[in-house]
Design an enzyme around this catalytic site. Structure first.
Site, PDB file in Angstrom:
ATOM      1  N   SER A  19      13.400  39.418  18.967  1.00  0.00           N
ATOM      2  CA  SER A  19      13.110  38.004  18.099  1.00  0.00           C
ATOM      3  C   SER A  19      13.359  36.915  18.399  1.00  0.00           C
ATOM      4  O   SER A  19      14.992  36.801  17.565  1.00  0.00           O
ATOM      5  CB  SER A  19      12.393  38.050  17.059  1.00  0.00           C
ATOM      6  N   SER A  21      12.352  33.981  16.609  1.00  0.00           N
ATOM      7  CA  SER A  21      12.203  33.518  15.691  1.00  0.00           C
ATOM      8  C   SER A  21      13.482  33.197  14.292  1.00  0.00           C
ATOM      9  O   SER A  21      13.123  31.795  13.835  1.00  0.00           O
ATOM     10  CB  SER A  21      11.398  33.964  14.603  1.00  0.00           C
ATOM     11  N   THR A  66       5.173  40.319  12.710  1.00  0.00           N
ATOM     12  CA  THR A  66       4.923  41.115  13.857  1.00  0.00           C
ATOM     13  C   THR A  66       4.781  41.301  14.266  1.00  0.00           C
ATOM     14  O   THR A  66       4.545  42.197  13.755  1.00  0.00           O
ATOM     15  CB  THR A  66       6.307  40.265  14.637  1.00  0.00           C
ATOM     16  N   LYS A  70       0.865  43.407  12.147  1.00  0.00           N
ATOM     17  CA  LYS A  70      -0.158  41.989  10.932  1.00  0.00           C
ATOM     18  C   LYS A  70      -0.875  42.545  10.616  1.00  0.00           C
ATOM     19  O   LYS A  70      -1.186  41.408   9.861  1.00  0.00           O
ATOM     20  CB  LYS A  70      -0.235  40.738  12.530  1.00  0.00           C
ATOM     21  N   ASN A  91       0.339  36.420  10.120  1.00  0.00           N
ATOM     22  CA  ASN A  91       1.843  36.187  11.028  1.00  0.00           C
ATOM     23  C   ASN A  91       2.173  35.679  10.081  1.00  0.00           C
ATOM     24  O   ASN A  91       3.783  35.417  10.078  1.00  0.00           O
ATOM     25  CB  ASN A  91       1.609  35.471  12.520  1.00  0.00           C
ATOM     26  N   GLY A 133      -7.170  43.238  21.128  1.00  0.00           N
ATOM     27  CA  GLY A 133      -6.424  43.696  20.351  1.00  0.00           C
ATOM     28  C   GLY A 133      -6.165  42.809  19.616  1.00  0.00           C
ATOM     29  O   GLY A 133      -6.180  41.399  19.381  1.00  0.00           O
TER      30      GLY A 133
HETATM   31  P1  ATR Z   1      -1.303  42.879  20.849  1.00  0.00           P
HETATM   32  O1  ATR Z   1      -1.392  42.998  18.923  1.00  0.00           O
HETATM   33  O2  ATR Z   1      -0.198  43.152  21.332  1.00  0.00           O
HETATM   34  O3  ATR Z   1      -3.039  42.492  20.889  1.00  0.00           O
HETATM   35  P2  ATR Z   1      -2.886  45.443  20.530  1.00  0.00           P
HETATM   36  O4  ATR Z   1      -3.532  45.340  19.812  1.00  0.00           O
HETATM   37  O5  ATR Z   1      -2.682  46.883  20.662  1.00  0.00           O
HETATM   38  O6  ATR Z   1      -1.760  44.935  20.470  1.00  0.00           O
HETATM   39  O7  ATR Z   1      -3.556  45.287  21.988  1.00  0.00           O
HETATM   40  C1  ATR Z   1      -3.117  45.173  23.449  1.00  0.00           C
HETATM   41  C2  ATR Z   1      -4.308  44.854  23.715  1.00  0.00           C
HETATM   42  O8  ATR Z   1      -3.387  44.044  25.525  1.00  0.00           O
HETATM   43  C3  ATR Z   1      -5.560  45.405  24.561  1.00  0.00           C
HETATM   44  O9  ATR Z   1      -5.988  45.002  24.334  1.00  0.00           O
HETATM   45  C4  ATR Z   1      -5.033  46.412  25.073  1.00  0.00           C
HETATM   46  O10 ATR Z   1      -5.953  46.884  26.244  1.00  0.00           O
HETATM   47  P3  ATR Z   1      -7.427  48.054  25.529  1.00  0.00           P
HETATM   48  O11 ATR Z   1      -7.615  48.032  24.056  1.00  0.00           O
HETATM   49  O12 ATR Z   1      -7.762  48.792  26.488  1.00  0.00           O
HETATM   50  O13 ATR Z   1      -6.337  49.029  25.370  1.00  0.00           O
HETATM   51  C5  ATR Z   1      -4.893  45.544  25.921  1.00  0.00           C
HETATM   52  N1  ATR Z   1      -3.634  46.273  27.114  1.00  0.00           N
HETATM   53  C6  ATR Z   1      -2.403  46.950  26.814  1.00  0.00           C
HETATM   54  N2  ATR Z   1      -1.609  46.877  28.269  1.00  0.00           N
HETATM   55  C7  ATR Z   1      -2.781  47.253  28.959  1.00  0.00           C
HETATM   56  C8  ATR Z   1      -2.561  47.160  30.875  1.00  0.00           C
HETATM   57  N3  ATR Z   1      -1.896  47.682  31.129  1.00  0.00           N
HETATM   58  N4  ATR Z   1      -3.736  46.522  31.552  1.00  0.00           N
HETATM   59  C9  ATR Z   1      -4.777  45.477  31.075  1.00  0.00           C
HETATM   60  N5  ATR Z   1      -4.600  45.610  29.689  1.00  0.00           N
HETATM   61  C10 ATR Z   1      -3.983  46.320  29.082  1.00  0.00           C
END
Ligand code: ATR
Length: 287
Positions: A19, A21, A66, A70, A91, A133
């Site tokens: 991080s 931060s 983070t 969150k 956050n 996400g």
């Molecule tokens: P964050 O807090 O970083 O948003 P998260 O809630 O786990 O973490 O969400 C990760 C996001 O990245 C999601 O939109 C995920 O897609 P899915 O909902 O289909 O899982 C996306 N993501 C992660 N790896 C990916 C990849 N290799 N290709 C495309 N999208 C990806």
């Protein structure tokens, strides 16, 4: 001479050792003459409630939250700002006399970077938001408040995008879909990568037709040099491709303002983090 103990702040996440931060807040503190310390707390999910309670019981003044905490932190805070409620994620936590206040400064940080630092006027623009996400959720409220023509959310799991679009539908013109259903008949003004794909060095499967010579492509992820997404965007002919350093520093400045009542100057800090390959493990000394 009576020298007051510094106020304690930290960032909590898992993993956390990389991080930036502590470095960013250390520079802010130095610049504004605030007496504080800022450390990293590596805490796995199962220990999160106990550790966060302990930090504040022991007199801690504020936390940044983070990945992956969150949404859990949102449930923990006693009071929440309006923007935290809209995101359903926080956050930043500030200790207050009447309990912990949860805030979400991610969206404001992104908006300041896009508008003030990068000069984008969002009104009436067409925005493609990749990901559904926590990162996407955190920025949707402020994004829609800037009155774009519409926001299309595309996600690997299309149903998640549909659900998120539905949740935010009363805040603006928004639709959700899978990557294979993206409107590829025209360029977008802004393509925002809120997926975590860059962390795996992967570019989401987005048709290059969404990018044109005036498109700003923005990756909320950051690293030394380009990310997989900004590299792809430049090759596809984007007008401009930016990584998320500005958002990182601006969301930190918003948190600092909440805690200390003073807004630091982000320019020298942004310059410093962009020019370094790794965060100093030593936080710059505060007074
Ligand atoms: P964050 O807090 O970083 O948003 P998260 O809630 O786990 O973490 O969400 C990760 C996001 O990245 C999601 O939109 C995920 O897609 P899915 O909902 O289909 O899982 C996306 N993501 C992660 N790896 C990916 C990849 N290799 N290709 C495309 N999208 C990806």
């Amino acid at each position: 001479m009576n020298i007051a103990a510094p106020d304690r702040y930290a960032v909590i996440g898992y993993p956390i050792q990389h991080s930036w931060s502590p470095f960013i807040h250390g520079m802010f503190a130095q610049q504004t003459g605030q007496n504080l310390t800022y450390t990293r707390l590596e805490v796995p999910t199962e220990k999160f409630p106990a550790e966060i309670a302990r930090f504040f019981d022991e007199g801690g003044r504020g936390l940044n939250i983070t990945v992956p905490h969150k949404q859990a932190a949102y449930l923990f805070a006693r009071h929440r700002t309006r923007r935290a409620k809209i995101a359903s994620a926080i956050n930043t936590i500030a200790a207050q006399a009447d309990g912990l206040l949860g805030d979400n400064t991610d969206g404001a940080g992104l908006m300041t970077d896009l508008t003030t630092n990068l000069g984008l006027a969002l009104e009436n623009t067409r925005v493609l938001l990749l990901g559904a996400g926590g990162a996407a959720r955190g920025v949707l409220g402020p994004l829609l408040e800037a009155s774009p023509e519409y926001v299309e959310i595309a996600n690997r799991d299309g149903n998640r995008a549909l659900d998120l679009a539905e949740e935010f539908s009363r805040r603006g013109n928004i639709r959700g879909c899978g990557f294979d259903q993206i409107t590829a008949t025209h360029n977008f003004d802004l393509v925002l990568n809120a997926t975590s794909a860059s962390l795996q060095n992967i570019v989401p499967p987005v048709p290059a037709a969404v990018i044109g010579p005036t498109t700003l492509c923005y990756d909320m992820a950051y690293g030394v040099g380009d990310t997989a997404f900004t590299r792809w965007a430049n090759e596809a002919g984007a007008g401009r491709a930016e990584t998320g350093w500005g958002m990182l520093v601006e969301q930190a400045a918003e948190a600092f303002l909440l805690w200390r009542g003073v807004k630091p100057d982000t320019k020298p800090v942004l310059q410093a983090v962009k020019s370094m390959s790794a965060p100093d493990t030593e936080v710059p000394k505060v007074r």
